[in-house]
Design a protein around this motif. Sequence first.
Motif, PDB file in Angstrom:
ATOM      1  N   PHE A 115       0.971  -1.147  -0.079  1.00 32.57           N
ATOM      2  CA  PHE A 115      -0.001   0.042   0.113  1.00 32.57           C
ATOM      3  C   PHE A 115       0.575   1.196   0.099  1.00 32.57           C
ATOM      4  N   ALA A 116       1.773   1.213   0.892  1.00 36.02           N
ATOM      5  CA  ALA A 116       2.601   2.753   0.973  1.00 36.02           C
ATOM      6  C   ALA A 116       3.634   2.564  -0.411  1.00 36.02           C
ATOM      7  N   ALA A 117       4.082   1.544  -1.032  1.00 35.68           N
ATOM      8  CA  ALA A 117       4.758   1.540  -2.273  1.00 35.68           C
ATOM      9  C   ALA A 117       3.915   2.190  -3.404  1.00 35.68           C
ATOM     10  N   GLU A 118       2.682   1.615  -3.323  1.00 35.97           N
ATOM     11  CA  GLU A 118       1.871   1.888  -4.526  1.00 35.97           C
ATOM     12  C   GLU A 118       1.444   3.206  -4.560  1.00 35.97           C
ATOM     13  N   LYS A 119       1.018   3.963  -3.158  1.00 35.12           N
ATOM     14  CA  LYS A 119       0.551   5.254  -3.019  1.00 35.12           C
ATOM     15  C   LYS A 119       1.555   6.300  -3.894  1.00 35.12           C
TER      16      LYS A 119
END
Length: 179
Positions: A115-119
């Motif tokens: 989630f953090a990387a794709e944001k």
Amino acid sequence: MPIVGAIFGAIVMGLIYWIMWGGGLAYIDAALNSRQERKRREQNAMRRIESDREAAKAPLRSITDPREAATALMLAVARSRGEITPEQTTAITGQMRERLGFDGDVDHRLSYCRFAAEKLAAPEAAIDEVAPLLRGALDPHEKEELRAMLEQVSALHGGPTDRQERFVGTLMRRINEAA
């Protein structure tokens, strides 16, 4: 010449009449306000874009564990090739279990790191957010181990792309530079 003066006088009187009693002031005021409003909207749009960029970085900034930061970087390097594939996810999960020491909560941590990387707008933005954490937390051996993990994820699907090689090189330079 008196005809030109009469025409000019009529135009000036008509203009004065229009401004005073014909709504000319309201028209001029509306024209000036629309420019100011347009400028205000443009400024708000720029602020909104910058705010969205900062909000996208928040999940990655909240990571305090270097192992989770390494997971987010593996996901970012996989994403720099395109969509993250099941093979890449399997390799990252294996790295998390074998090298990073995650056992029971791998799925939870992987989900959050993904989630953090794709944001982020671009995978390379992850470097800026986690490099300071890794610089202070990893010794030289652990830094090389991180490089090996990133290269293993990059090697999937026919070897690393140029973008993935640049990603790993940039990250390693950033975490090795003096604080």
